[in-house]
Write an enzyme that holds these catalytic residues in place. Structure first.
Site, PDB file in Angstrom:
ATOM      1  N   TYR A  50       0.844  -1.203   0.000  1.00 57.53           N
ATOM      2  CA  TYR A  50       0.000   0.000   0.000  1.00 57.53           C
ATOM      3  C   TYR A  50       0.875   1.247   0.000  1.00 57.53           C
ATOM      4  CZ  TYR A  50       0.376  -0.958   5.098  1.00 57.53           C
ATOM      5  OH  TYR A  50       0.817  -1.264   6.355  1.00 57.53           O
ATOM      6  N   HIS A  59       5.920  -0.738   1.257  1.00 56.33           N
ATOM      7  CA  HIS A  59       5.799   0.310   0.245  1.00 56.33           C
ATOM      8  C   HIS A  59       6.840   0.071  -0.841  1.00 56.33           C
ATOM      9  CE1 HIS A  59       3.582   2.168   3.395  1.00 56.33           C
ATOM     10  NE2 HIS A  59       4.644   2.390   4.141  1.00 56.33           N
TER      11      HIS A  59
END
Ligand code: C5P
Length: 333
Positions: free
Chosen positions: A259, A309
């Site tokens: 995400y 990430h």
């Protein structure tokens, strides 16, 4: 008068002469002189009409870049309100998958309780040709050290900081003002009475946490210990919209990483609510170190290789936005 405006007027005058001449010739050759006036007035209209904002360069330009237009969706609002809080099944599933909960509370009940504690307002939809809202998105990179960006950051209308970011002791490089502080329970920090707290919820418990942190202080643990209470003005708490969160991940990151990072989510928040976006404190320092400006240890790669990430991909998209003059990057040292 700015150089930009002078150029615009000069280009307009030149085009006006060319069109006048060719249309005049055309209309008299083919017999409809009114064409001349039609063309001339349509052209002057589009040239002299006001831009979409009052800044030198606006986030929303009429001559839209195709790449930007393909990714940008103005209809998704960055903030959650009672009205847009009903999530599609797909969004709800995706959002719940981010940090799965073993015994989640009822989402709509929590949302109802939440908006009894924090404001339920539709904000930042006031774009106009008269508005020039300048914003600084201040990431936490160590590349801010020694930059003296402080006064420049402080000169913006909105100054968006995130997570643990301190200003005290670093004013010269990072500034003193904060209008918005973006955080989630595990990265929470106390704020002053004037700063807007933007909560990024990753799970239902995060919404319960903000209610608790502003009232009873009962929630002390999520997957790690979290502050039971937070100093913040409860009339200035905004909730990042899970639908927007998914849009950032899918449309802007195209599914890279698990995400988006807080920095990237904050950047897209700014892109949607500001006319001019200036980015500070993103990326490694000049020696390739990836650390925070308040830390002494230079943990090279600490952020990039977390697996949660995709720091490199995020950075590349950020650079592309800068290349296309949608944002201005201040790369630091
Ligand atoms: O580390 P933290 O998540 O608190 O930093 C906030 C944001 O600042 C990150 O999400 C990232 O976008 C940016 N950052 C960066 N380079 C660093 C540290 C942080 O780009 N070295």
């Amino acid at each position: 008068m700015s150089l930009h405006k002078r150029r615009k007027i000069r280009t307009f005058a030149l085009l006006f002469c060319i069109i006048t001449f060719t249309t005049f010739l055309f209309s008299y050759t083919f017999g409809d002189p009114s064409l001349y006036f039609k063309h001339a007035f349509r052209l002057s209209d589009s040239f002299l009409s006001k831009g979409l904002c009052a800044c030198h360069q606006c986030m929303m330009e009429q001559d839209e870049d195709p790449w930007f237009a393909e990714h940008f969706n103005q209809s998704v609002h960055p903030l959650m309100t009672r009205e847009n809080s009903v999530l599609s099944d797909e969004t709800f599933k995706w959002w719940q998958w981010l940090q799965s909960e073993s015994q989640p509370a009822n989402f709509s009940e929590v949302v109802e309780e939440l908006f009894q504690v924090v404001p339920d307002e539709v904000l930042y939809v006031d774009a106009s040709p008269e508005r020039c809202r300048t914003c600084a998105v201040v990431g936490n990179s160590g590349n801010l050290k020694g930059t003296h960006y402080g006064p420049l950051i402080d000169s913006m209308d909105f100054i968006i900081r995130m997570n643990q970011a301190p200003t005290s002791g670093f004013e010269e490089d990072v500034g003193t003002r904060t209008t918005h502080h973006v955080m989630y329970p595990e990265s929470a920090t106390d704020l002053d009475n004037t700063t807007i707290l933007v909560l990024i919820p990753f799970k239902i418990l995060d919404l319960q946490w903000i209610i608790s942190a502003l009232t009873t202080g009962t929630i002390k643990y999520t997957y790690v210990p979290v502050p039971p209470r937070i100093k913040a003005n409860r009339d200035k708490v905004l909730i990042y919209n899970p639908t927007f969160f998914k849009y950032v991940y899918e449309s802007w990151l195209e599914g890279h990483g698990r995400y988006p990072s807080t920095g990237f989510l904050s950047l897209l928040f700014a892109i949607h609510i500001c006319d001019e976006v200036n980015v500070f404190g993103f990326g490694a320092d000049r020696n390739g170190n990836w650390h925070h400006y308040w830390e002494k240890n230079h943990l090279a790669g600490a952020f990039r290789h977390t697996g949660v990430h995709d720091g490199d991909h995020e950075y590349n998209v950020t650079l592309l936005l800068a290349d296309k003059h949608k944002i201005q990057m201040f790369r630091g040292r």
